[in-house]
Design a protein around this motif. Structure first.
Motif, PDB file in Angstrom:
ATOM      1  N   TYR A  28       0.684  -1.564  -0.145  1.00 28.33           N
ATOM      2  CA  TYR A  28      -0.037   0.180   0.080  1.00 28.33           C
ATOM      3  C   TYR A  28       0.689   1.447   0.367  1.00 28.33           C
ATOM      4  O   TYR A  28       0.721   2.281   0.070  1.00 28.33           O
ATOM      5  CB  TYR A  28      -1.141   0.048   1.285  1.00 28.33           C
ATOM      6  CG  TYR A  28      -2.807  -1.019   1.253  1.00 28.33           C
ATOM      7  CD1 TYR A  28      -2.878  -0.521   0.179  1.00 28.33           C
ATOM      8  CD2 TYR A  28      -2.700  -1.547   1.876  1.00 28.33           C
ATOM      9  CE1 TYR A  28      -3.924  -1.569  -0.392  1.00 28.33           C
ATOM     10  CE2 TYR A  28      -3.599  -2.687   2.075  1.00 28.33           C
ATOM     11  CZ  TYR A  28      -4.080  -2.813   0.901  1.00 28.33           C
ATOM     12  OH  TYR A  28      -5.706  -3.163   1.237  1.00 28.33           O
ATOM     13  N   LEU A 112      -3.221   0.340   7.475  1.00 25.78           N
ATOM     14  CA  LEU A 112      -4.789   1.556   7.697  1.00 25.78           C
ATOM     15  C   LEU A 112      -3.800   2.791   7.155  1.00 25.78           C
ATOM     16  O   LEU A 112      -4.604   3.112   6.808  1.00 25.78           O
ATOM     17  CB  LEU A 112      -5.009   1.456   8.833  1.00 25.78           C
ATOM     18  CG  LEU A 112      -5.854   0.449   9.354  1.00 25.78           C
ATOM     19  CD1 LEU A 112      -6.571  -0.182  11.253  1.00 25.78           C
ATOM     20  CD2 LEU A 112      -7.157  -0.752   8.372  1.00 25.78           C
ATOM     21  N   ALA A 113      -2.805   3.682   7.608  1.00 28.06           N
ATOM     22  CA  ALA A 113      -2.970   4.887   7.368  1.00 28.06           C
ATOM     23  C   ALA A 113      -2.706   4.461   5.938  1.00 28.06           C
ATOM     24  O   ALA A 113      -2.669   5.455   5.093  1.00 28.06           O
ATOM     25  CB  ALA A 113      -1.761   4.669   8.177  1.00 28.06           C
ATOM     26  N   TYR A 115      -3.033   2.644   3.741  1.00 26.14           N
ATOM     27  CA  TYR A 115      -4.287   1.978   2.350  1.00 26.14           C
ATOM     28  C   TYR A 115      -5.065   3.569   2.803  1.00 26.14           C
ATOM     29  O   TYR A 115      -5.772   3.787   1.295  1.00 26.14           O
ATOM     30  CB  TYR A 115      -5.380   1.442   3.729  1.00 26.14           C
ATOM     31  CG  TYR A 115      -6.362   0.963   2.765  1.00 26.14           C
ATOM     32  CD1 TYR A 115      -6.367   0.282   1.439  1.00 26.14           C
ATOM     33  CD2 TYR A 115      -7.304   1.460   3.302  1.00 26.14           C
ATOM     34  CE1 TYR A 115      -7.526   0.196   0.485  1.00 26.14           C
ATOM     35  CE2 TYR A 115      -9.043   1.489   2.173  1.00 26.14           C
ATOM     36  CZ  TYR A 115      -9.313   0.533   1.424  1.00 26.14           C
ATOM     37  OH  TYR A 115     -10.201   0.044   0.805  1.00 26.14           O
ATOM     38  N   SER A 116      -5.007   4.031   3.797  1.00 20.40           N
ATOM     39  CA  SER A 116      -6.222   5.380   3.436  1.00 20.40           C
ATOM     40  C   SER A 116      -5.429   6.734   2.654  1.00 20.40           C
ATOM     41  O   SER A 116      -5.262   7.728   2.290  1.00 20.40           O
ATOM     42  CB  SER A 116      -6.040   6.287   5.199  1.00 20.40           C
ATOM     43  OG  SER A 116      -5.326   6.806   5.653  1.00 20.40           O
ATOM     44  N   TRP A 117      -3.991   6.604   2.720  1.00 16.85           N
ATOM     45  CA  TRP A 117      -2.833   7.178   2.058  1.00 16.85           C
ATOM     46  C   TRP A 117      -2.865   7.420   1.018  1.00 16.85           C
ATOM     47  O   TRP A 117      -2.768   8.226  -0.380  1.00 16.85           O
ATOM     48  CB  TRP A 117      -1.607   7.244   2.511  1.00 16.85           C
ATOM     49  CG  TRP A 117      -1.150   8.491   2.369  1.00 16.85           C
ATOM     50  CD1 TRP A 117      -0.914   9.096   2.288  1.00 16.85           C
ATOM     51  CD2 TRP A 117       0.664   7.909   1.082  1.00 16.85           C
ATOM     52  NE1 TRP A 117      -0.010  10.304   1.665  1.00 16.85           N
ATOM     53  CE2 TRP A 117       0.669   9.547   0.861  1.00 16.85           C
ATOM     54  CE3 TRP A 117       0.769   6.656   0.640  1.00 16.85           C
ATOM     55  CZ2 TRP A 117       2.267   9.117  -0.006  1.00 16.85           C
ATOM     56  CZ3 TRP A 117       1.930   7.212   0.306  1.00 16.85           C
ATOM     57  CH2 TRP A 117       2.409   8.333   0.047  1.00 16.85           C
ATOM     58  N   ALA A 119      -5.459   5.525  -0.595  1.00 20.28           N
ATOM     59  CA  ALA A 119      -7.297   5.555  -0.908  1.00 20.28           C
ATOM     60  C   ALA A 119      -7.263   6.983  -2.116  1.00 20.28           C
ATOM     61  O   ALA A 119      -7.934   7.866  -3.088  1.00 20.28           O
ATOM     62  CB  ALA A 119      -7.485   5.778  -0.292  1.00 20.28           C
ATOM     63  N   MET A 120      -6.982   8.103  -0.958  1.00 21.31           N
ATOM     64  CA  MET A 120      -6.601   9.566  -0.922  1.00 21.31           C
ATOM     65  C   MET A 120      -5.321  10.413  -2.203  1.00 21.31           C
ATOM     66  O   MET A 120      -6.044  11.130  -3.103  1.00 21.31           O
ATOM     67  CB  MET A 120      -5.906  10.798   0.248  1.00 21.31           C
ATOM     68  CG  MET A 120      -7.003  10.179   1.375  1.00 21.31           C
ATOM     69  SD  MET A 120      -6.683  11.157   3.043  1.00 21.31           S
ATOM     70  CE  MET A 120      -4.690  11.844   3.133  1.00 21.31           C
TER      71      MET A 120
END
Length: 122
Positions: A28, A112-113, A115-117, A119-120
């Motif tokens: 990720y 999780l961090a 993945y969110s980074w 996705a942004m």
């Protein structure tokens, strides 16, 4: 082995979860597949080099020994040895299991961090 099969399988499961999370973090973190594979390979080589598989911990410098004893490979191998050779259960190895669970929590948060980074960015 059959007397402590549940402890052995639990330790295998914990080690597998840890290294899968580590691979997911690198997947990720870097968008290109080849780069993430190279990054995870180099990181695993560093972990392998600072384990006691190549050089025993006793001949390493004191600073390297301190960090190498918390290496996930060293901790997992210690759990496997204690279960297979000495028949120890979870209660005798609560510190080693605690270290691996802390690694799982740490890399889970990093996954999780990342993945969110990731996705942004899209």
């Amino acid at each position: 082995l059959f007397l402590n099969l549940s402890v052995f399988l639990l330790s295998v499961l914990v080690c597998v979860i840890l290294f899968v999370l580590l691979g997911m973090f690198f997947a990720y973190l870097v968008p290109e597949r080849q780069t993430s594979l190279l990054l995870s390979l180099f990181f695993s080589l560093i972990l392998f080099f600072f384990s006691d598989i190549i050089f025993p911990l006793e001949i390493m410098p004191p600073a390297a020994t301190f960090f190498a004893q918390f290496n996930p490979i060293v901790v997992g191998e210690g759990i496997f040895m204690q279960v297979l050779f000495y028949g120890h259960g979870i209660l005798e190895q609560y510190f080693a299991f605690g270290v691996l669970v802390m690694y799982i929590l740490f890399f889970g948060i990093l996954v999780l961090a990342a993945y969110s980074w990731n996705a942004m960015r899209r």
